[in-house]
Scaffold this active site. Sequence first.
Site, mmCIF file in Angstrom:
data_model
loop_
_atom_site.group_PDB
_atom_site.id
_atom_site.type_symbol
_atom_site.label_atom_id
_atom_site.label_comp_id
_atom_site.label_asym_id
_atom_site.label_seq_id
_atom_site.Cartn_x
_atom_site.Cartn_y
_atom_site.Cartn_z
ATOM 1 N N GLN A 1 0.831 -1.199 0.000
ATOM 2 C CA GLN A 1 0.000 0.000 0.000
ATOM 3 C C GLN A 1 0.869 1.253 0.000
ATOM 4 O O GLN A 1 0.398 2.335 -0.313
ATOM 5 C CB GLN A 1 -0.932 0.010 1.227
ATOM 6 C CG GLN A 1 -1.999 -1.069 1.171
ATOM 7 C CD GLN A 1 -2.972 -1.037 2.335
ATOM 8 O OE1 GLN A 1 -3.205 -2.056 2.969
ATOM 9 N NE2 GLN A 1 -3.561 0.113 2.632
ATOM 10 N N ARG B 1 -9.358 -0.493 7.311
ATOM 11 C CA ARG B 1 -10.234 0.469 6.662
ATOM 12 C C ARG B 1 -10.684 1.575 7.612
ATOM 13 O O ARG B 1 -11.868 1.877 7.735
ATOM 14 C CB ARG B 1 -11.459 -0.211 6.080
ATOM 15 C CG ARG B 1 -12.052 0.638 4.956
ATOM 16 C CD ARG B 1 -13.266 -0.008 4.383
ATOM 17 N NE ARG B 1 -13.723 0.722 3.221
ATOM 18 C CZ ARG B 1 -14.134 0.139 2.124
ATOM 19 N NH1 ARG B 1 -14.130 -1.158 2.017
ATOM 20 N NH2 ARG B 1 -14.557 0.858 1.112
ATOM 21 N N CYS B 2 -9.702 2.125 8.319
ATOM 22 C CA CYS B 2 -10.031 3.315 9.097
ATOM 23 C C CYS B 2 -8.748 4.081 9.278
ATOM 24 O O CYS B 2 -7.675 3.538 9.185
ATOM 25 C CB CYS B 2 -10.613 2.969 10.455
ATOM 26 S SG CYS B 2 -9.432 2.311 11.612
ATOM 27 N N GLU C 1 -13.121 5.215 4.268
ATOM 28 C CA GLU C 1 -13.148 4.521 5.542
ATOM 29 C C GLU C 1 -14.327 4.900 6.415
ATOM 30 O O GLU C 1 -14.652 4.206 7.369
ATOM 31 C CB GLU C 1 -11.825 4.764 6.234
ATOM 32 C CG GLU C 1 -10.721 4.243 5.301
ATOM 33 C CD GLU C 1 -9.320 4.479 5.779
ATOM 34 O OE1 GLU C 1 -9.140 5.473 6.491
ATOM 35 O OE2 GLU C 1 -8.446 3.691 5.442
#
Lengths: 806, 288
Positions: free
Chosen positions: A237, A384-385, A760
């Site tokens: 990522q 996902r935050c 997110e």
Amino acid sequence: MNDMTPTREQREAALEGMGCKRKRVEDVRFTQGKGQYVDDLKLPGMVFGDFVRSPYPHAKITKIDASEALKLPGVIAVLTAEDLKGVNLAWMPTLAGDVQMVLADGKVLYQNQEVAFVIAEDRYIADDAIQLVEVDYEELPVLTDPFKSMDTDAPVLRPDLEGKTEGAHGPRKHHNHIFNWEVGDKDETAKAFAEADVTINEMISYHRTHPSPLETCQCVASMDKVKGELTIWGTFQAPHVIRTVASLLSTIPEHKIHVIAPDIGGGFGNKVGAYPGYICSIVASIVTGVPVKWVEDRMENLSTTSFARDYHMTTEIAAKSDGTVTGLKVHVLADHGGFDACADPSKWPAGFFNIVTGSYDFPTAHLEVDGVYTNKAPGGVAYRCSFRVTEAAYCIERGMDILAQKLEMDPADLRIKNFIKPEQFPYQSALGWEYDSGDYHTAMQKAMDTIGYRELRAEQKAKQEAFKRGETREIMGIGVSFFTEIVGAGPSKNCDILGVAMFDSAEIRVHPTGSVISRMGTKSQGQGHETTWAQIIATEIGIPAADIMVEEGNTDTAPYGLGTYGSRSTPVAGAAIALAARKIRNKAQMIAAHMLEVSEYDLEWDVDGFQVKGNPEARKSMKEIAWAAYHAPPPNMEPGLEAVSYYDPPNMTYPFGAYFCVMDIDVDTGVATTRRFYALDDCGTRINPMIIEGQVHGGLTEAFAIAMGQEIRYDETGNVLGASFMDFFIPTAVETPHWETDHTVTPSPHHPIGAKGVGESPNVGGVPAFSNAVNDAFQFLGNTHIQMPHDAWRNWQAAKNLGAHS
Amino acid sequence: MIPGEFTYHRPSSVAEAVAILVSHGDEARPLSGGHSLIPMMKLRMAAPEHLVDLGGIADLKGISEDGGAITIRAMTTQHELIESDLLSEKLPIIRETSLLIADPQIRYLGTLGGNVANGDPGNDMPALMQCLDASYVLTGPDGNREVAARDFYEAAYFTALAPEEILTAVKIPTPPAGHGWAYEKLKRKVGDYATAAAAVMLSMTGGTVTSCSVALTNVADTPLYAAEAGDILNGSTLDETTVGKAVAAAEAITDPASDGRGPAEYRTKMAGIMMQRALARAAERASA
């Protein structure tokens, strides 16, 4: 103008710029199975690596004997920690300031820990060889309960830290203690609690789960010994960060390391950090001189590479009897497993958990986080935050519901009463953040009106009466969640990763014929950057998105960036893109002025070119300007039309949203059915509404999974349970609720295009909405708080505990 | 997730397949749909040295009715069970149950024979076959023998099937027209094994049950034929008290494991709830 001249609207539509529901260009290859992922890569002479893993969660290693494995034809080598010590790579630094074993060095700390790395000519031989490596273990007492980590007689998990009273984030108070992090005003908060009319105190746990992208972590490392160059293809990522880390660890100069992240099948935080598989593949390629591929399987992914959450949050709120909140006190016990492998900005051991005051005007607050070791897999990544924001949102949103219950107030009304008011922005929170913008009241009102909130409450009351009369075995819950996210890490004044400031970057080159190649420091894992980045550029420089190529993930060509996670791409790289585009437009204006023989100040921008003010027929399109930039630039001007921008954001952005969940629960089976789920998101300026909707659908599906059953569980002896998709809950389309999406738009005042990030938000806001719905359903039976996940058997258990079974 | 080395055989007749099994004994395993065996091999929990793929044997396909019994050959897929007009008409509970197995992709490959022969207590068909009083045709070197589904299962993955035998067909007595039927399955998600499931077949006359059989899935290490529960219900009008007694009798024979689907206590209670709901639906469907 004749009839054939396109209108302004037609020219605007042709750009497919910001605000357009442009179809995702990357999907042309993804939907045809033509994506190129790491595992699609086949290099001449490539060999395969695979791990021998520990069956024990805590054990001494007394012997590793690879002699039988090495006899198997096709086995090239077996690496152990002893071999890695030769290149000083038996341990590696984590992003959180801890160190982590690459291969077990004398002991193992969690089940499935990497013990040896087998290199063989194919995957089948590698797996056969694994069975032949003999490892002798001496079992040690196992510690799985974080609440027992700091008991006096708790086993020592990390002998390497013995006697170290200072950790990366200050003093350690126990041999299994990692850090203590304190924010806010303890005395003022204590005072608020002493003077409060009403207080609540609840231990709210957010269980351990996993980002579980469909594509697991994997890489191919290829060392060219002649050139002294290392190429690594991987599921990264943040490819540039990987290059820097690889250079620091291997001492290969950074310009001789090429990191390439090809198509990535989802990341969700799982692919930010560095894992033993990457290091071992690199070492193996250096040793063997041929490319080495490592591909994790599903069970390895779920049981070893970076879990998420595992926060145990003792939550206290002080309030006046009219519902006005006066203080917040939170203590978090953070279970990091065997090593602190959080992927947070380096100065933030608990991420941005201090956003825990949420959307509410708390005059004072105090937060403490203690991180501890257990015999579980290492990590603590942001699934996902933005870093630990979903934990914070869950904490405060459950807390507000519990307070409403104690005050006998409606939970939506309690929230509205305490919202930060529009005129208070920019707002300084009690725990140190400056919220850039927001209009919570408008969003909440729109959401409540759309879903028919008051009517639902009336229906719920009637159903509760019917239940009490024995007419139904179904109960109804309404989950309210109003979250504020903090994303866009981040400003160099407070955000860095291993010392590298968390800026991001964009490079845009306009070709002579008016088409564009652009490269960014971010890396899409499914977010659709190839589509949306082009839309920003299209609007900014008036070249159709279809003529703009977006390329990410190759560290040789892309400008340095910190990657894609924490909803940072749009807030940071999105700004860099807009600013680079504006540099191009500024130069284009000078070229157009030269072409039209006017002063540049006499020109105005018009969709896709410059026109002379008051004389729109005297105009030059960007296509004409691009040609001129290469063919006949103005005297004394450099030819060409390109720009680079590195953007250091002045602040974070603060997306927010109002989510409502309506749920029916069968008390006899515990099965919960989501009847409606409404999500209103405010992410500021909307670049591509279709992609936003897709992002929200995906994030809500994850939130649904997490809240309703997705869990990495351990038994008391440290066995990891359910590390496969048989037990780890990944909902299919059949289980997934129907999503209703909506929006308001409150642009970020400090972002060049006003965008805030959205990927997110649905995970952050969705989890409390689901959990609040379940808790709300059981409230009339006397419930205060039921821990997640709310799978059927736990709902049944809750019903039983509350006397709902005869 | 990579299996060990094995030799792959693809015989074209049952006799040939049996001969391969005989010559390799415990080291050979027949392969039908592969949805249980292949994952076990990938996890190296099963490591047969010889895989005998039954997919090339034409004789092992097909559904037919003869003399009051329906015969389903072992390699008939779950998809074919769903598509069969004969079964939809005469044994609709097979279609209902098949539709609750995994997902369409798996049902295109998964077979009835594999599902019942493997002895996995999570499989749905074994309890259904017990409910239907089916018998299994086992073909070995000495020819065929028949074993009742109710006698076939010994423990998880242990059955009456000998290593050199192949389960070649399932025979089911054709139930009377107008019977009631239902299969109720509680599961966490599509593709999951049952937390608990119940199969019910019954006939009624004038509101009274004239025959009833009940079987339970995945609440013990074998499928469970709930004989006593069926006996209690037989002759009743399905009044609340009798149903309560029958449910209690069925729950009493369960012995589920505590796992990700829930603790044992929950799974036992769910067996009771599934049975109760299956009974209610079966009664609704039966011609009174």
